[in-house]
Design a protein around this motif. Structure first.
Motif, short mmCIF file in Angstrom:
data_model
loop_
_atom_site.label_atom_id
_atom_site.label_comp_id
_atom_site.label_asym_id
_atom_site.label_seq_id
_atom_site.Cartn_x
_atom_site.Cartn_y
_atom_site.Cartn_z
N SER A 1 0.83 -1.22 0.00
CA SER A 1 0.00 0.00 0.00
C SER A 1 0.86 1.25 0.00
CB SER A 1 -0.92 -0.01 1.21
OG SER A 1 -1.70 1.16 1.27
N MET A 2 1.96 1.25 0.75
CA MET A 2 2.84 2.42 0.80
C MET A 2 3.49 2.68 -0.55
SD MET A 2 4.65 1.78 4.52
CE MET A 2 5.84 3.10 4.32
N SER A 3 3.97 1.61 -1.19
CA SER A 3 4.64 1.79 -2.48
C SER A 3 3.66 2.23 -3.56
CB SER A 3 5.34 0.49 -2.89
OG SER A 3 4.40 -0.56 -3.04
N LEU A 4 2.41 1.76 -3.48
CA LEU A 4 1.41 2.13 -4.47
C LEU A 4 0.91 3.56 -4.27
CD1 LEU A 4 -0.38 1.06 -6.82
CD2 LEU A 4 -2.06 0.40 -5.09
N SER A 5 0.91 4.04 -3.02
CA SER A 5 0.30 5.33 -2.70
C SER A 5 1.27 6.48 -2.55
CB SER A 5 -0.52 5.20 -1.40
OG SER A 5 -1.50 4.19 -1.51
N TRP A 6 2.57 6.23 -2.71
CA TRP A 6 3.51 7.31 -2.40
C TRP A 6 3.26 8.58 -3.22
CZ3 TRP A 6 6.67 10.18 -5.35
CH2 TRP A 6 7.04 9.71 -6.61
N PRO A 7 2.91 8.51 -4.53
CA PRO A 7 2.70 9.78 -5.26
C PRO A 7 1.52 10.58 -4.72
CG PRO A 7 2.05 7.91 -6.62
CD PRO A 7 2.74 7.34 -5.43
N PHE A 8 0.45 9.90 -4.30
CA PHE A 8 -0.71 10.61 -3.77
C PHE A 8 -0.41 11.22 -2.41
CE2 PHE A 8 -2.30 6.85 -6.19
CZ PHE A 8 -2.69 7.54 -7.32
N LEU A 9 0.36 10.49 -1.60
CA LEU A 9 0.74 11.01 -0.29
C LEU A 9 1.67 12.21 -0.42
CD1 LEU A 9 1.34 7.56 1.44
CD2 LEU A 9 -0.46 9.20 2.03
N ALA A 10 2.63 12.14 -1.35
CA ALA A 10 3.54 13.27 -1.57
C ALA A 10 2.76 14.49 -2.05
CB ALA A 10 4.61 12.89 -2.58
N ASN A 11 1.80 14.27 -2.95
CA ASN A 11 0.98 15.36 -3.46
C ASN A 11 0.17 16.01 -2.33
OD1 ASN A 11 -1.96 16.11 -4.48
ND2 ASN A 11 -0.55 16.54 -6.16
#
Length: 603
Positions: free
Chosen positions: A90-100
């Motif tokens: 989940s972390m690897s899949l969501s990193w761009p959304f979390l950074a945004n």
């Protein structure tokens, strides 16, 4: 975080998007910092478990199920052995959304907030290089479409999240981003080479000096490499938004005297090459990818508009505003003058081109001779908003006078009713705006040059005798109303001029009364329909109102002109005047009173 991004890029309906954005911001600085930590950890997990150290999905990429044991603890976990595999995924899949999400929160912290801004800047300083790295990976693999059930972020998702975050940082004037000018230029180059030019079916090496390449591309041999990428229109919109935001940052820096080269030549090439391709014929607006073309070309015009809207002698990289304005202005005119068979549904592009044209003509970048010529060009193009703006910038009606020959040609074009009537409406608008200020010179210029065409239009449409055959009722009423308005303004001008224009008034009334007679006879009046095919009594009423105006303002001229008419025509006009003055009342005939039977006679 992903829902919040979808709301910002308009993938979610506006009512829901507003509430999502408000909820996302309610977490405050703490939520932003936690999202930044998760994004950094997720990106590190992704790079450590992928065979190619990637930040997004790509062809041939393999991902292991665990991190290497040599990895130290993360920002959000003390030891990787304690973290479940599903959490890592989940972390690897969501990193761009979390950074945004982290950027959207931390970059928008109010200066009055009781937080340590140095701490916030430290988090942003770490996130910005990650965004650049993610964008570099995503744009270089933008044509790859991963499986929907994959555990790796799709290149398009990473690109959308990164581009939106960079726009936020540029809008806030982030100092760290400004120092990474080379990275920003690299991303702009990638947008041009991997996204914009391929979508226009141009090779990344395309240059306006290579005519053979342009002809090859015109044949349609080059295909878009991202034609099947999901969310591609959203991706294109965010890419173009970054171009426009960079242009604004460049203009703002130039105004402050700090830096006029933000984005470098990469920025200029990204939005000028598509316009150059369009001007040279390498790209046609009649292509089949309307949505992408509309977004790209409208953004290119807006970028040009942004850079020439503020007065600066130099906008950086050896480009001056005057040269840029002259170049893009002619491209805008060509877009607003589409050839037969081309696509006319690119509404965003047309609006942006019109806005750019109006910016050019209202600025000091275009001199008077150029504006005079532009009044002709915009009239021929039928770009009436821009034509109006050009004419308003030229004194003494010079713009109107220079463009009247072109307008006469349009008014005489009976094969194109829409164009003909739009020109008539433009003249009517010009009279309504100008004659309150110029003492009637505008209507004088119009009627002296195009009076015969205006009178012919009124008669032809009024009695349904247009050379092109039947036209819609809407066009017919518009044509008659606009031509009648121009004629009535001319009558008012002549009537108010006194004895000086008495001879001209008499001649003009003779022509006008003849047309009024034809229209009233054909269309009838509200209280006296004619029964003719497609007759419209409202047109007869317009003529009757015009007659009454002459009766009240110039009774002597009315009487003299009526005396010159045939008895039958005179009777038609007199009947119309009486009908209008009495409110078109229908005469009620009274039945004879019935005789009452009297019984007295039987006595």
């Amino acid at each position: 975080a992903e829902l919040r991004l979808n709301a910002v890029v308009e993938l979610i309906p506006q009512p829901f998007a507003a509430s999502l954005e408000q909820e996302a911001r309610s977490g405050g600085v703490g939520a932003g910092i936690y999202a930044a930590a998760l994004a950094l950890d997720g990106a590190r997990v992704l790079r450590d478990t992928c065979s190619k150290k990637a930040l997004c999905a790509k062809a041939g990429l393999e991902q292991s199920s665990r991190m290497s044991s040599s990895q130290p603890a993360g920002l959000t976990f003390s030891t990787f052995h304690d973290v479940d595999e599903s959490v890592f995924s989940s972390m690897s899949l969501s990193w761009p959304f979390l950074a945004n999400y982290a950027v959207s929160v931390l970059a928008n912290v109010d200066d009055s907030a009781e937080v340590e801004h140095d701490d916030i800047n430290e988090w942003l300083d770490v996130l910005i290089p990650l965004l650049f790295a993610g964008l570099y990976d995503a744009l270089n693999n933008i044509s790859y479409e991963p499986p929907t059930s994959g555990a790796l972020p799709a290149p398009a998702d990473v690109a959308i999240a990164g581009l939106e975050a960079l726009c936020t940082l540029l809008e806030k004037g982030n100092n760290t981003l400004m120092t990474l000018a080379g990275d920003l230029q690299s991303i702009l180059d990638l947008l041009k080479d991997k996204l914009i030019l391929p979508l226009l079916k141009l090779p990344s090496s395309w240059d306006d000096s290579d005519e053979s390449t342009a002809e090859e591309v015109k044949g349609g041999e080059t295909q878009s490499i991202i034609s099947h990428t999901s969310n591609r229109l959203t991706l294109i919109a965010q890419a173009c938004r970054l171009l426009e935001t960079t242009c604004r940052a460049r203009t703002a820096s130039a105004s402050n005297g700090t830096d006029s080269s933000i984005g470098g030549t990469a920025l200029l090439q990204a939005f000028l090459l598509p316009l150059t391709a369009l001007e040279s014929g390498a790209v046609s607006l009649s292509g089949d990818d309307y949505g992408a073309m509309d977004i790209i070309f409208s953004s290119c015009f807006r970028c040009s508009d942004i850079l020439i809207s503020e007065p600066h002698d130099d906008i950086g990289d050896g480009v001056d505003q005057r040269s840029l304005a002259r170049a893009v202005m002619m491209v805008a005119v060509s877009v607003l003058t589409p050839p037969e068979g081309s696509n006319t549904s690119l509404s965003k592009t047309n609006d942006a081109a019109t806005g750019l044209l109006m910016t050019c003509v209202t600025s000091a970048l275009i001199d008077t001779p150029e504006k005079r010529q532009l009044s002709v060009t915009t009239a021929e193009a039928g770009c009436w908003d821009a034509w109006k703006a050009v004419c308003s910038e030229l004194d003494d009606g010079f713009g109107l006078s220079y463009s009247m020959p072109s307008i006469i040609g349009i008014l005489a074009d009976w094969d194109n009713s829409d164009r003909q009537i739009s020109a008539l409406a433009a003249l009517r608008n010009a009279v309504q705006v100008s004659d309150q200020q110029d003492g009637g010179s505008t209507i004088g210029i119009i009627m002296q040059a195009a009076g015969a065409e205006i009178v012919s239009i009124l008669k032809a449409y009024g009695v349904c005798s247009t050379p092109q055959g039947g036209v819609s009722d809407r066009l017919r009423v518009e044509a008659c109303a606009d031509s009648m308005k121009l004629i009535m303004v001319a009558l008012q001008q002549l009537c108010s001029s006194g004895e000086a224009e008495e001879a001209n008034l008499s001649v003009f009334l003779t022509v006008v009364f003849d047309i009024f007679t034809s229209l009233i006879s054909y269309n009838g009046l509200p209280n006296r329909p004619s029964g003719r095919p497609n007759a419209d009594p409202s047109l007869g009423r317009m003529c009757a109102q015009g007659l009454v105006h002459v009766v009240r303002t110039s009774p002597a001229a009315f009487k003299d002109t009526m005396a010159l008419l045939e008895a039958e025509d005179r009777a038609v006009l007199e009947m119309a005047v009486r009908a209008d003055m009495t409110g078109y009342a229908v005469a009620q005939s009274q039945a004879p009173a019935k005789k009452k039977l009297s019984l007295k006679g039987f006595k």
